[in-house]
Write a protein that holds these residues in place. Structure first.
Motif, PDB file in Angstrom:
ATOM      1  N   ALA A   6       0.830  -1.208   0.000  1.00 19.30           N
ATOM      2  CA  ALA A   6       0.000   0.000   0.000  1.00 19.30           C
ATOM      3  C   ALA A   6       0.862   1.255   0.000  1.00 19.30           C
ATOM      4  CB  ALA A   6      -0.903   0.009   1.233  1.00 19.30           C
ATOM      5  N   ASP A   7       0.329   2.298  -0.594  1.00 18.46           N
ATOM      6  CA  ASP A   7       0.876   3.640  -0.428  1.00 18.46           C
ATOM      7  C   ASP A   7      -0.023   4.327   0.589  1.00 18.46           C
ATOM      8  OD1 ASP A   7       2.778   3.118  -2.355  1.00 18.46           O
ATOM      9  OD2 ASP A   7       1.641   4.060  -3.961  1.00 18.46           O
ATOM     10  N   VAL A   8       0.577   4.835   1.655  1.00 20.14           N
ATOM     11  CA  VAL A   8      -0.190   5.394   2.760  1.00 20.14           C
ATOM     12  C   VAL A   8       0.203   6.854   2.959  1.00 20.14           C
ATOM     13  CG1 VAL A   8      -0.695   5.210   5.225  1.00 20.14           C
ATOM     14  CG2 VAL A   8      -0.361   3.136   3.857  1.00 20.14           C
ATOM     15  N   ARG A   9      -0.810   7.721   2.920  1.00 21.59           N
ATOM     16  CA  ARG A   9      -0.571   9.154   3.141  1.00 21.59           C
ATOM     17  C   ARG A   9      -0.976   9.501   4.571  1.00 21.59           C
ATOM     18  NH1 ARG A   9      -2.998  12.189  -1.265  1.00 21.59           N
ATOM     19  NH2 ARG A   9      -4.991  11.646  -0.328  1.00 21.59           N
ATOM     20  N   VAL A  10      -0.071  10.159   5.286  1.00 21.60           N
ATOM     21  CA  VAL A  10      -0.311  10.626   6.650  1.00 21.60           C
ATOM     22  C   VAL A  10      -0.338  12.145   6.612  1.00 21.60           C
ATOM     23  CG1 VAL A  10       0.596  10.699   9.008  1.00 21.60           C
ATOM     24  CG2 VAL A  10       0.849   8.611   7.632  1.00 21.60           C
ATOM     25  N   PHE A  33       3.149  -1.340  10.243  1.00 20.81           N
ATOM     26  CA  PHE A  33       4.018  -0.243   9.845  1.00 20.81           C
ATOM     27  C   PHE A  33       3.860   0.876  10.872  1.00 20.81           C
ATOM     28  CE2 PHE A  33       4.596   3.738   7.379  1.00 20.81           C
ATOM     29  CZ  PHE A  33       5.909   3.552   6.995  1.00 20.81           C
ATOM     30  N   THR A  34       4.952   1.344  11.416  1.00 21.60           N
ATOM     31  CA  THR A  34       4.923   2.384  12.437  1.00 21.60           C
ATOM     32  C   THR A  34       5.432   3.696  11.859  1.00 21.60           C
ATOM     33  OG1 THR A  34       5.291   0.751  14.180  1.00 21.60           O
ATOM     34  CG2 THR A  34       5.823   3.042  14.709  1.00 21.60           C
ATOM     35  N   VAL A  35       4.741   4.781  12.179  1.00 27.28           N
ATOM     36  CA  VAL A  35       5.170   6.118  11.759  1.00 27.28           C
ATOM     37  C   VAL A  35       5.607   6.868  13.011  1.00 27.28           C
ATOM     38  CG1 VAL A  35       4.491   8.287  10.676  1.00 27.28           C
ATOM     39  CG2 VAL A  35       3.557   6.131   9.824  1.00 27.28           C
ATOM     40  N   PRO A  36       6.912   6.965  13.269  1.00 30.63           N
ATOM     41  CA  PRO A  36       7.380   7.770  14.399  1.00 30.63           C
ATOM     42  C   PRO A  36       7.176   9.254  14.067  1.00 30.63           C
ATOM     43  CG  PRO A  36       9.099   6.247  13.611  1.00 30.63           C
ATOM     44  CD  PRO A  36       8.003   6.268  12.607  1.00 30.63           C
ATOM     45  N   VAL A  37       6.142   9.838  14.625  1.00 32.59           N
ATOM     46  CA  VAL A  37       5.752  11.206  14.266  1.00 32.59           C
ATOM     47  C   VAL A  37       6.891  12.187  14.484  1.00 32.59           C
ATOM     48  CG1 VAL A  37       4.183  13.105  14.830  1.00 32.59           C
ATOM     49  CG2 VAL A  37       3.296  10.783  14.595  1.00 32.59           C
ATOM     50  N   GLY A  57      -3.416   5.810  -4.103  1.00 32.83           N
ATOM     51  CA  GLY A  57      -2.891   5.123  -5.273  1.00 32.83           C
ATOM     52  C   GLY A  57      -4.025   4.666  -6.165  1.00 32.83           C
ATOM     53  N   SER A  58      -3.680   4.006  -7.244  1.00 32.38           N
ATOM     54  CA  SER A  58      -4.687   3.586  -8.209  1.00 32.38           C
ATOM     55  C   SER A  58      -5.649   2.562  -7.620  1.00 32.38           C
ATOM     56  CB  SER A  58      -4.010   3.018  -9.459  1.00 32.38           C
ATOM     57  OG  SER A  58      -3.179   1.928  -9.110  1.00 32.38           O
ATOM     58  N   THR A  59      -5.172   1.716  -6.722  1.00 37.40           N
ATOM     59  CA  THR A  59      -6.029   0.756  -6.031  1.00 37.40           C
ATOM     60  C   THR A  59      -5.778   0.882  -4.539  1.00 37.40           C
ATOM     61  OG1 THR A  59      -5.851  -0.777  -7.894  1.00 37.40           O
ATOM     62  CG2 THR A  59      -6.675  -1.672  -5.827  1.00 37.40           C
ATOM     63  N   ALA A  60      -6.721   1.467  -3.835  1.00 37.45           N
ATOM     64  CA  ALA A  60      -6.548   1.655  -2.394  1.00 37.45           C
ATOM     65  C   ALA A  60      -6.544   0.305  -1.682  1.00 37.45           C
ATOM     66  CB  ALA A  60      -7.661   2.529  -1.844  1.00 37.45           C
ATOM     67  N   ALA A  61      -5.617   0.134  -0.775  1.00 37.50           N
ATOM     68  CA  ALA A  61      -5.506  -1.098   0.011  1.00 37.50           C
ATOM     69  C   ALA A  61      -6.341  -0.965   1.282  1.00 37.50           C
ATOM     70  CB  ALA A  61      -4.045  -1.353   0.365  1.00 37.50           C
ATOM     71  N   ARG A  62      -6.741  -2.087   1.826  1.00 32.11           N
ATOM     72  CA  ARG A  62      -7.425  -2.093   3.119  1.00 32.11           C
ATOM     73  C   ARG A  62      -6.360  -1.921   4.203  1.00 32.11           C
ATOM     74  NH1 ARG A  62      -8.963  -6.658   0.688  1.00 32.11           N
ATOM     75  NH2 ARG A  62      -7.920  -7.893   2.295  1.00 32.11           N
ATOM     76  N   ILE A  63      -6.556  -0.934   5.052  1.00 31.23           N
ATOM     77  CA  ILE A  63      -5.609  -0.700   6.152  1.00 31.23           C
ATOM     78  C   ILE A  63      -6.370  -0.594   7.472  1.00 31.23           C
ATOM     79  CG2 ILE A  63      -3.859   0.406   4.695  1.00 31.23           C
ATOM     80  CD1 ILE A  63      -4.814   3.113   5.774  1.00 31.23           C
ATOM     81  N   VAL A  64      -5.676  -0.875   8.543  1.00 36.32           N
ATOM     82  CA  VAL A  64      -6.187  -0.692   9.895  1.00 36.32           C
ATOM     83  C   VAL A  64      -5.241   0.298  10.564  1.00 36.32           C
ATOM     84  CG1 VAL A  64      -6.625  -1.788  12.123  1.00 36.32           C
ATOM     85  CG2 VAL A  64      -7.159  -3.003   9.999  1.00 36.32           C
ATOM     86  N   VAL A  65      -5.804   1.290  11.243  1.00 38.34           N
ATOM     87  CA  VAL A  65      -4.993   2.338  11.863  1.00 38.34           C
ATOM     88  C   VAL A  65      -5.254   2.354  13.363  1.00 38.34           C
ATOM     89  CG1 VAL A  65      -4.530   4.824  11.924  1.00 38.34           C
ATOM     90  CG2 VAL A  65      -5.107   3.713   9.749  1.00 38.34           C
ATOM     91  N   GLU A  66      -4.175   2.453  14.131  1.00 37.36           N
ATOM     92  CA  GLU A  66      -4.294   2.602  15.577  1.00 37.36           C
ATOM     93  C   GLU A  66      -3.275   3.631  16.051  1.00 37.36           C
ATOM     94  OE1 GLU A  66      -3.285  -1.019  17.632  1.00 37.36           O
ATOM     95  OE2 GLU A  66      -1.196  -0.889  17.034  1.00 37.36           O
ATOM     96  N   ARG A  67      -3.558   4.211  17.191  1.00 34.72           N
ATOM     97  CA  ARG A  67      -2.582   5.091  17.842  1.00 34.72           C
ATOM     98  C   ARG A  67      -1.978   4.298  18.980  1.00 34.72           C
ATOM     99  NH1 ARG A  67      -2.003   8.209  22.474  1.00 34.72           N
ATOM    100  NH2 ARG A  67      -0.796  10.093  22.173  1.00 34.72           N
ATOM    101  N   ALA A  68      -0.707   4.064  18.900  1.00 37.43           N
ATOM    102  CA  ALA A  68      -0.006   3.314  19.946  1.00 37.43           C
ATOM    103  C   ALA A  68       0.991   4.245  20.632  1.00 37.43           C
ATOM    104  CB  ALA A  68       0.719   2.117  19.344  1.00 37.43           C
ATOM    105  N   THR A  69       1.040   4.175  21.939  1.00 38.47           N
ATOM    106  CA  THR A  69       1.972   4.970  22.726  1.00 38.47           C
ATOM    107  C   THR A  69       2.686   4.043  23.701  1.00 38.47           C
ATOM    108  OG1 THR A  69       0.488   6.872  22.601  1.00 38.47           O
ATOM    109  CG2 THR A  69       2.209   6.943  24.283  1.00 38.47           C
ATOM    110  N   TYR A  70       4.005   4.160  23.746  1.00 40.73           N
ATOM    111  CA  TYR A  70       4.805   3.337  24.649  1.00 40.73           C
ATOM    112  C   TYR A  70       5.698   4.257  25.477  1.00 40.73           C
ATOM    113  CZ  TYR A  70       3.455  -0.028  21.103  1.00 40.73           C
ATOM    114  OH  TYR A  70       2.733  -0.785  20.230  1.00 40.73           O
ATOM    115  N   TRP A  71       6.050   3.805  26.658  1.00 38.36           N
ATOM    116  CA  TRP A  71       6.957   4.599  27.480  1.00 38.36           C
ATOM    117  C   TRP A  71       7.839   3.677  28.314  1.00 38.36           C
ATOM    118  CZ3 TRP A  71       1.661   4.729  27.884  1.00 38.36           C
ATOM    119  CH2 TRP A  71       1.093   4.179  29.022  1.00 38.36           C
ATOM    120  N   ASP A  72       8.915   4.273  28.811  1.00 38.53           N
ATOM    121  CA  ASP A  72       9.874   3.543  29.631  1.00 38.53           C
ATOM    122  C   ASP A  72       9.521   3.710  31.110  1.00 38.53           C
ATOM    123  OD1 ASP A  72      11.116   3.194  27.215  1.00 38.53           O
ATOM    124  OD2 ASP A  72      12.704   4.647  27.588  1.00 38.53           O
TER     125      ASP A  72
END
Length: 90
Positions: A6-10, A33-37, A57-72
């Motif tokens: 997939a091509d993914v636009r953020v 796939f993780t996007v480190p903002v 893109g020419s054929t949109a892919a099925r994607i699932v999106v979540e917001r994940a936050t981790y800390w030490d």
């Protein structure tokens, strides 16, 4: 969840009405796939924003999106975390 890459636009949408956009090409099929903002959008540092995530893109892919936050904690990396699924807009 798509069997094809997939091509993914953020797009980050800032409170002042401005935005920042980046497209990630060829995100692997059936993968995570993780996007480190902070890395990809340095202009977001210290600012509040919403995020719009789209399969493009020419054929949109099925994607699932979540917001994940981790800390030490107690000198252990990624000792805790949380996540929330995104809301579909269309």
């Amino acid at each position: 969840t798509s069997g094809e890459p997939a091509d993914v636009r953020v797009t980050l949408l800032f409170e002042d009405g401005s935005s920042a956009e980046r497209t990630f090409s060829n995100v692997a099929a059936n993968s995570r796939f993780t996007v480190p903002v902070g890395h990809h959008f340095p202009q977001a540092d210290g600012r509040r924003f919403g995020a719009l995530i789209e399969s493009v893109g020419s054929t949109a892919a099925r994607i699932v999106v979540e917001r994940a936050t981790y800390w030490d904690a107690s000198d252990q990396g990624w000792a805790a975390g949380t996540c929330a699924p995104a809301s579909r807009l269309r």
